[in-house]
Design a protein around this motif. Sequence first.
Motif, PDB file in Angstrom:
ATOM      1  N   GLU A 118      53.791  80.950 124.173  1.00  0.00           N
ATOM      2  CA  GLU A 118      53.543  79.641 124.598  1.00  0.00           C
ATOM      3  C   GLU A 118      52.633  79.827 125.631  1.00  0.00           C
ATOM      4  N   LYS A 119      52.504  80.981 126.331  1.00  0.00           N
ATOM      5  CA  LYS A 119      51.204  81.157 127.383  1.00  0.00           C
ATOM      6  C   LYS A 119      50.146  81.277 126.613  1.00  0.00           C
ATOM      7  N   PHE A 154      44.466  76.239 124.286  1.00  0.00           N
ATOM      8  CA  PHE A 154      44.328  74.948 124.642  1.00  0.00           C
ATOM      9  C   PHE A 154      43.275  74.293 125.639  1.00  0.00           C
ATOM     10  N   GLN A 155      43.535  75.252 126.691  1.00  0.00           N
ATOM     11  CA  GLN A 155      42.910  74.699 128.094  1.00  0.00           C
ATOM     12  C   GLN A 155      41.514  75.216 127.714  1.00  0.00           C
ATOM     13  N   SER A 208      40.703  68.416 116.149  1.00  0.00           N
ATOM     14  CA  SER A 208      41.045  69.269 117.393  1.00  0.00           C
ATOM     15  C   SER A 208      40.827  70.589 117.328  1.00  0.00           C
ATOM     16  N   GLY A 209      39.631  70.992 118.075  1.00  0.00           N
ATOM     17  CA  GLY A 209      39.289  72.409 118.019  1.00  0.00           C
ATOM     18  C   GLY A 209      40.707  73.356 118.577  1.00  0.00           C
ATOM     19  N   ALA A 230      41.953  76.998 117.732  1.00  0.00           N
ATOM     20  CA  ALA A 230      41.880  78.069 118.622  1.00  0.00           C
ATOM     21  C   ALA A 230      43.423  78.497 118.979  1.00  0.00           C
ATOM     22  N   GLY A 231      44.301  77.675 118.854  1.00  0.00           N
ATOM     23  CA  GLY A 231      45.799  78.118 118.809  1.00  0.00           C
ATOM     24  C   GLY A 231      46.197  79.130 117.686  1.00  0.00           C
TER      25      GLY A 231
END
Length: 548
Positions: A152-153, A159-160, A392-393, A397-398
């Motif tokens: 999750e982290k 995402f950030q 959504s990039g 990335a995720g």
Amino acid sequence: MPSTLSMPRIVDVVQTLRAGLTADNAKNAVVFYIVLSHARQAWRHVWARGLLTTFGEIYTWAAKGVLQVVLRLPSMRKRVATELGAVRAQIQRELVPSGPEVVQHLRLPVESQSLEWILDEMAKMDAQGPSHTDFRQGRLSGAVYHGGDDMEKILVAAFQRYCVSNPLHPDVFPAVRKMEAEVVAMCLRMYNNPTGAGATTSGGTESIIMSVKTHRDWARAVKGITEPEIVVPASAHAAFDKAAAYLKIKLHTIPVNPETRQVDLKRVRRAINSNTIMIVGSAINFPDGCQDDIVALGKLAKKYSVGMHVDCCLGSFIMPFLEKAGFPVEPFDFRVEGVTAISCDTHKYGFAPKGSSVIMYRSAELRQHQYYVNPSWTGGLYASPGFSGSRSGALIAGAWAAMHYMGEEGYLASCHDIVGAAKTIERRIKTEIPELHILGKPPASVVAFGSRNAEVNALEVGDRMSKKGWHLNALQNPPAVHIACTRLTVAVVDAFIDDLKQAVKEAKGAELGKGTMVAIYGLGTSSAIGPQMVGAVASAFLDALYQA
């Protein structure tokens, strides 16, 4: 006796007759072509479906017509409207929170709200929700493929960093373009096709629809097919039906063997004709978690020069690691001759964020037929690889971050634990719950069980498991229930078996209740219009999703 027709007149008559004959011939040719075309379509349909299935379809069509007439009677129409109204109200009560403590946000606030207010309001909505299932307790079939708190982290960090990025503009976000290409490349190597090609999508459904569209356009360009058809197992994902509906493609649904749960190869072969663009196999399928004979299907695809899609959306990051994890597995990837496309969901057992999947092709040439390109649009040259324009990039990335965080060792360990849990559930049902039986021979993470006799109704068992806090999947044809194991399931296998034993005892010989599984799927088989009624209920459910 002198002729009453002069020579010029005779010529006129002959020309008139010839013109008439030509017109008649043209009309006859058109009528003959139409009749022949429809006769050929009918013959192909009967040949693919078989006489019994075709007669069954005709009977259902006729019965449905009669019932539709009956339903138009004022008394019946009022009764049906009343019943559906009650169902809609019940669905809304279950999905839409209500009461004086519920604050509705139906308009933009006049002033900006703070982060603290937003988080507090989100917490209130979580508390007001009707759900009784905490996914972290593991009492859930699939749905949430949780990679752990550390994962999750990782996802939040990705995402950030890329929350506003858009792959539609690779010159502005070059890192996202690079990550997307690398996600596809890693999946291609995982499925043994390093020289192939692919693209990311928003999920398994889009991956499948893109593959159908690609094979349709390929068949039109290369083989001149203008009336495309696809051949899919009855156990294939509904996304293939969805693709056929969206893209106006005829779909042949082929039954599966009731014991092996694999598609009937003879029926597949019969259904292939000059309009076939692709056939389908699953590794694994959603309903019972079994795998079709991909090698045999690949041979058929190669023999008849049609596409072959292997749906690995649910198998995703489990199937490629089965052998190394010590579990038996039949061939399923690009090493199988005839396979032209594979779909793989990175947001399932790859633990990427939801909304992430990959469609892979044997060659870059085939992928060309997936693209949409408009060189003459007034807004400029427009080109996109799939349905979406802007994307959504952050999701890409995720996925990239999740795959690097797990690595081969992490996915291998995950496969070992998850499939081990599924195998334990399968073994214990077989040895400890004689009232139930396992559907087929599932090789991976899904276990489906049905009833051995009429003494126990599998859907009633499923409803009673729901009362015990389990969120399982109901199946039909035959009625059954499945659990898709995840990392969260590993710790609750014993609790699942204990509750399942108790649910079977409660359901044994009991009168059918009014649980969701029994009610919905009982309605679906109640009459010729049963599926239509279920469809109306499903539409009411979808309406409720947008009820503020």
